[in-house]
Design an enzyme around this catalytic site. Sequence first.
Site, PDB file in Angstrom:
ATOM      1  N   SER A  40       0.827  -1.213   0.000  1.00 15.20           N
ATOM      2  CA  SER A  40       0.000   0.000   0.000  1.00 15.20           C
ATOM      3  C   SER A  40       0.863   1.265   0.000  1.00 15.20           C
ATOM      4  O   SER A  40       1.821   1.379   0.766  1.00 15.20           O
ATOM      5  CB  SER A  40      -0.899   0.011   1.236  1.00 15.20           C
ATOM      6  OG  SER A  40      -1.504   1.284   1.376  1.00 15.20           O
ATOM      7  N   LYS A  97     -12.896  -4.642   3.941  1.00  9.68           N
ATOM      8  CA  LYS A  97     -13.981  -3.692   3.630  1.00  9.68           C
ATOM      9  C   LYS A  97     -15.376  -4.265   3.863  1.00  9.68           C
ATOM     10  O   LYS A  97     -16.302  -3.530   4.165  1.00  9.68           O
ATOM     11  CB  LYS A  97     -13.922  -3.287   2.146  1.00  9.68           C
ATOM     12  CG  LYS A  97     -12.793  -2.384   1.799  1.00  9.68           C
ATOM     13  CD  LYS A  97     -12.921  -1.988   0.338  1.00  9.68           C
ATOM     14  CE  LYS A  97     -11.637  -1.432  -0.186  1.00  9.68           C
ATOM     15  NZ  LYS A  97     -11.767  -0.841  -1.519  1.00  9.68           N
ATOM     16  N   ASN A 117     -14.810   1.701   3.439  1.00 14.28           N
ATOM     17  CA  ASN A 117     -13.354   1.886   3.319  1.00 14.28           C
ATOM     18  C   ASN A 117     -12.837   3.017   4.200  1.00 14.28           C
ATOM     19  O   ASN A 117     -11.635   3.235   4.273  1.00 14.28           O
ATOM     20  CB  ASN A 117     -12.929   2.091   1.858  1.00 14.28           C
ATOM     21  CG  ASN A 117     -13.109   3.507   1.388  1.00 14.28           C
ATOM     22  OD1 ASN A 117     -13.923   4.261   1.923  1.00 14.28           O
ATOM     23  ND2 ASN A 117     -12.343   3.910   0.385  1.00 14.28           N
ATOM     24  N   ASP A 132     -14.842   5.033  -2.238  1.00 14.56           N
ATOM     25  CA  ASP A 132     -14.464   4.392  -3.514  1.00 14.56           C
ATOM     26  C   ASP A 132     -15.337   4.864  -4.675  1.00 14.56           C
ATOM     27  O   ASP A 132     -14.845   5.078  -5.787  1.00 14.56           O
ATOM     28  CB  ASP A 132     -14.575   2.862  -3.407  1.00 14.56           C
ATOM     29  CG  ASP A 132     -13.431   2.262  -2.598  1.00 14.56           C
ATOM     30  OD1 ASP A 132     -12.369   2.897  -2.506  1.00 14.56           O
ATOM     31  OD2 ASP A 132     -13.608   1.157  -2.061  1.00 14.56           O
ATOM     32  N   GLY A 160     -17.794  -9.198  -7.630  1.00 15.29           N
ATOM     33  CA  GLY A 160     -17.355  -9.161  -6.235  1.00 15.29           C
ATOM     34  C   GLY A 160     -17.710  -7.816  -5.601  1.00 15.29           C
ATOM     35  O   GLY A 160     -18.536  -7.057  -6.126  1.00 15.29           O
ATOM     36  N   ASN A 182     -19.345 -12.348 -15.895  1.00 15.17           N
ATOM     37  CA  ASN A 182     -18.521 -12.982 -14.857  1.00 15.17           C
ATOM     38  C   ASN A 182     -18.099 -14.372 -15.290  1.00 15.17           C
ATOM     39  O   ASN A 182     -18.758 -15.013 -16.112  1.00 15.17           O
ATOM     40  CB  ASN A 182     -19.312 -13.067 -13.547  1.00 15.17           C
ATOM     41  CG  ASN A 182     -18.422 -13.379 -12.375  1.00 15.17           C
ATOM     42  OD1 ASN A 182     -17.394 -12.720 -12.188  1.00 15.17           O
ATOM     43  ND2 ASN A 182     -18.777 -14.387 -11.581  1.00 15.17           N
ATOM     44  N   THR A 184     -17.884 -17.131 -13.306  1.00 20.09           N
ATOM     45  CA  THR A 184     -18.743 -18.172 -12.733  1.00 20.09           C
ATOM     46  C   THR A 184     -20.213 -17.802 -12.945  1.00 20.09           C
ATOM     47  O   THR A 184     -20.690 -16.820 -12.371  1.00 20.09           O
ATOM     48  CB  THR A 184     -18.451 -18.319 -11.215  1.00 20.09           C
ATOM     49  OG1 THR A 184     -17.040 -18.422 -11.049  1.00 20.09           O
ATOM     50  CG2 THR A 184     -19.136 -19.534 -10.635  1.00 20.09           C
ATOM     51  N   PRO A 185     -20.945 -18.584 -13.763  1.00 23.12           N
ATOM     52  CA  PRO A 185     -22.317 -18.195 -14.129  1.00 23.12           C
ATOM     53  C   PRO A 185     -23.266 -18.112 -12.937  1.00 23.12           C
ATOM     54  O   PRO A 185     -24.111 -17.211 -12.896  1.00 23.12           O
ATOM     55  CB  PRO A 185     -22.767 -19.309 -15.085  1.00 23.12           C
ATOM     56  CG  PRO A 185     -21.532 -20.047 -15.475  1.00 23.12           C
ATOM     57  CD  PRO A 185     -20.491 -19.805 -14.440  1.00 23.12           C
ATOM     58  N   TYR A 258      -4.342  -1.178 -10.896  1.00 17.06           N
ATOM     59  CA  TYR A 258      -3.186  -0.454 -11.443  1.00 17.06           C
ATOM     60  C   TYR A 258      -1.937  -1.251 -11.105  1.00 17.06           C
ATOM     61  O   TYR A 258      -1.952  -2.084 -10.206  1.00 17.06           O
ATOM     62  CB  TYR A 258      -3.088   0.972 -10.868  1.00 17.06           C
ATOM     63  CG  TYR A 258      -2.748   1.012  -9.408  1.00 17.06           C
ATOM     64  CD1 TYR A 258      -3.742   0.988  -8.451  1.00 17.06           C
ATOM     65  CD2 TYR A 258      -1.418   1.037  -8.981  1.00 17.06           C
ATOM     66  CE1 TYR A 258      -3.431   0.992  -7.101  1.00 17.06           C
ATOM     67  CE2 TYR A 258      -1.101   1.039  -7.630  1.00 17.06           C
ATOM     68  CZ  TYR A 258      -2.115   1.011  -6.703  1.00 17.06           C
ATOM     69  OH  TYR A 258      -1.808   0.993  -5.376  1.00 17.06           O
ATOM     70  N   GLY A 280      -6.550   2.048 -12.397  1.00 13.55           N
ATOM     71  CA  GLY A 280      -7.149   2.411 -11.115  1.00 13.55           C
ATOM     72  C   GLY A 280      -6.344   3.379 -10.268  1.00 13.55           C
ATOM     73  O   GLY A 280      -6.744   3.664  -9.134  1.00 13.55           O
TER      74      GLY A 280
HETATM   75  P1  ATR Z   1     -13.252  -7.857  -4.885  1.00 10.30           P
HETATM   76  O1  ATR Z   1     -13.709  -7.611  -3.484  1.00 10.30           O
HETATM   77  O2  ATR Z   1     -11.906  -7.259  -5.195  1.00 10.30           O
HETATM   78  O3  ATR Z   1     -14.267  -7.505  -5.891  1.00 10.30           O
HETATM   79  P2  ATR Z   1     -13.967 -10.650  -4.931  1.00 10.30           P
HETATM   80  O4  ATR Z   1     -15.174 -10.317  -4.161  1.00 10.30           O
HETATM   81  O5  ATR Z   1     -13.156 -11.828  -4.540  1.00 10.30           O
HETATM   82  O6  ATR Z   1     -12.942  -9.439  -4.968  1.00 10.30           O
HETATM   83  O7  ATR Z   1     -14.402 -10.815  -6.492  1.00 10.30           O
HETATM   84  C1  ATR Z   1     -13.480 -11.144  -7.457  1.00 10.30           C
HETATM   85  C2  ATR Z   1     -14.112 -11.093  -8.851  1.00 10.30           C
HETATM   86  O8  ATR Z   1     -13.071 -11.341  -9.796  1.00 10.30           O
HETATM   87  C3  ATR Z   1     -15.174 -12.152  -9.089  1.00 10.30           C
HETATM   88  O9  ATR Z   1     -16.132 -11.649  -9.997  1.00 10.30           O
HETATM   89  C4  ATR Z   1     -14.357 -13.285  -9.722  1.00 10.30           C
HETATM   90  O10 ATR Z   1     -15.084 -14.148 -10.570  1.00 10.30           O
HETATM   91  P3  ATR Z   1     -15.747 -15.497 -10.007  1.00 10.30           P
HETATM   92  O11 ATR Z   1     -17.086 -15.091  -9.464  1.00 10.30           O
HETATM   93  O12 ATR Z   1     -15.845 -16.341 -11.233  1.00 10.30           O
HETATM   94  O13 ATR Z   1     -14.819 -16.043  -8.976  1.00 10.30           O
HETATM   95  C5  ATR Z   1     -13.408 -12.495 -10.577  1.00 10.30           C
HETATM   96  N1  ATR Z   1     -12.198 -13.246 -10.908  1.00 10.30           N
HETATM   97  C6  ATR Z   1     -11.214 -13.635 -10.062  1.00 10.30           C
HETATM   98  N2  ATR Z   1     -10.252 -14.295 -10.717  1.00 10.30           N
HETATM   99  C7  ATR Z   1     -10.638 -14.343 -12.027  1.00 10.30           C
HETATM  100  C8  ATR Z   1     -10.083 -14.901 -13.213  1.00 10.30           C
HETATM  101  N3  ATR Z   1      -8.909 -15.557 -13.184  1.00 10.30           N
HETATM  102  N4  ATR Z   1     -10.751 -14.747 -14.377  1.00 10.30           N
HETATM  103  C9  ATR Z   1     -11.931 -14.074 -14.419  1.00 10.30           C
HETATM  104  N5  ATR Z   1     -12.517 -13.534 -13.328  1.00 10.30           N
HETATM  105  C10 ATR Z   1     -11.881 -13.660 -12.142  1.00 10.30           C
END
Ligand code: ATR
Length: 329
Positions: A40, A97, A117, A132, A160, A182, A184-185, A258, A280
């Site tokens: 950070s 967060k 945050n 944010d 996420g 996304n 994961t469907p 970023y 970012g």
């Molecule tokens: P954050 O709080 O930073 O948003 P998170 O809640 O863990 O982190 O969410 C991560 C997101 O990145 C999710 O949408 C995740 O997709 P999945 O729902 O399929 O897990 C996505 N993500 C993480 N790794 C990925 C990858 N290698 N390819 C595509 N999407 C990815």
Amino acid sequence: MPNPLDDRAVYTFDDLKSWEVKRPGLPPSLAVLGHPVAHSVSPQMHNAALAELAKKYPQLKDWRYFKFDVFPEQLPLTLELLQQKGFRGVNLTVPHKTDSAVLAFADLHTKKLQAVNTLVREGQNWLGSNSDGYGFIQSLHRDLGVNLRDGPEIVIMGVGGAARSVVIACLEEGCGKVWVGNRTPEKLQNFVEQFNRMKPASHLHTLEAFKLAAPPTEKWAKNALVINATSLGLQSGDPSPLNVSLLGPQVKVFDLIYHRQGATALVAAARARKLSAADGLGMLIWQGAKSLTLWIKALEGIEIKPEDITQTMMNAACGELAISPPRNV
Ligand code: ATR
């Protein structure tokens, strides 16, 4: 105990427990809590801005910002200890967060985001908010010339916590249609259904889901704004979450991530195609500036505009990240 004037110092829960003993005189303190948090650059950003502001407002002279690596299970007690040790304000970063320990302090609007945050000291209590969304809106406007109130169509990747905050900011500002993709469907389906079920009257649009592996780019508006809110890109060497060659020439691209090393794969690919693209870093600076102005207003009664400190913060962040020359904000 690390040197309190070293912005790179990473403190721990144990350091906090003995904070008074080891740091006599206790100057007004701020902290970011994360795990991991070593990367950070917030201490550099905030301490540079405080040093600059102290020239005009001497009461800020002794304020300092520290970073703490705190495990999730230590978070509730850490927040209590920070109160006891007189800390004025706290930033939360990954993974804290969305922790119930900080959500308990969220103001009404922030509860809806399910992500905090910023904590501002209010007597013996914390008041939780989230800068944010503000950082995102400011960066979009300044880095890409996009005004969400003009109603641009939004394509967001990820479901996420980061995606949730961004979608809410876009809808509240009055954006156009929102597409969500996304990996994961099932998670995509839940996200979209949850939003559409709760849709308040102020949101003009419902969300539409798409498959990340087969994006229906031909259905998107010519000047859509494509946003990466997945964690793909956090590791250097990560590929772009989207095949940029499918995008039309007026599409704009925003990556919440970023890199020290330069552009993310998504931003690099977009720029190679001459598309407007931003990462970012601007959002990081604007959310930080907003948090600092909140603390200073609440605790010293001084009104500072975020834009008065963003360039100082950007210079400090770029200095630490070895981005030369520093970017303009
Ligand atoms: P954050 O709080 O930073 O948003 P998170 O809640 O863990 O982190 O969410 C991560 C997101 O990145 C999710 O949408 C995740 O997709 P999945 O729902 O399929 O897990 C996505 N993500 C993480 N790794 C990925 C990858 N290698 N390819 C595509 N999407 C990815």
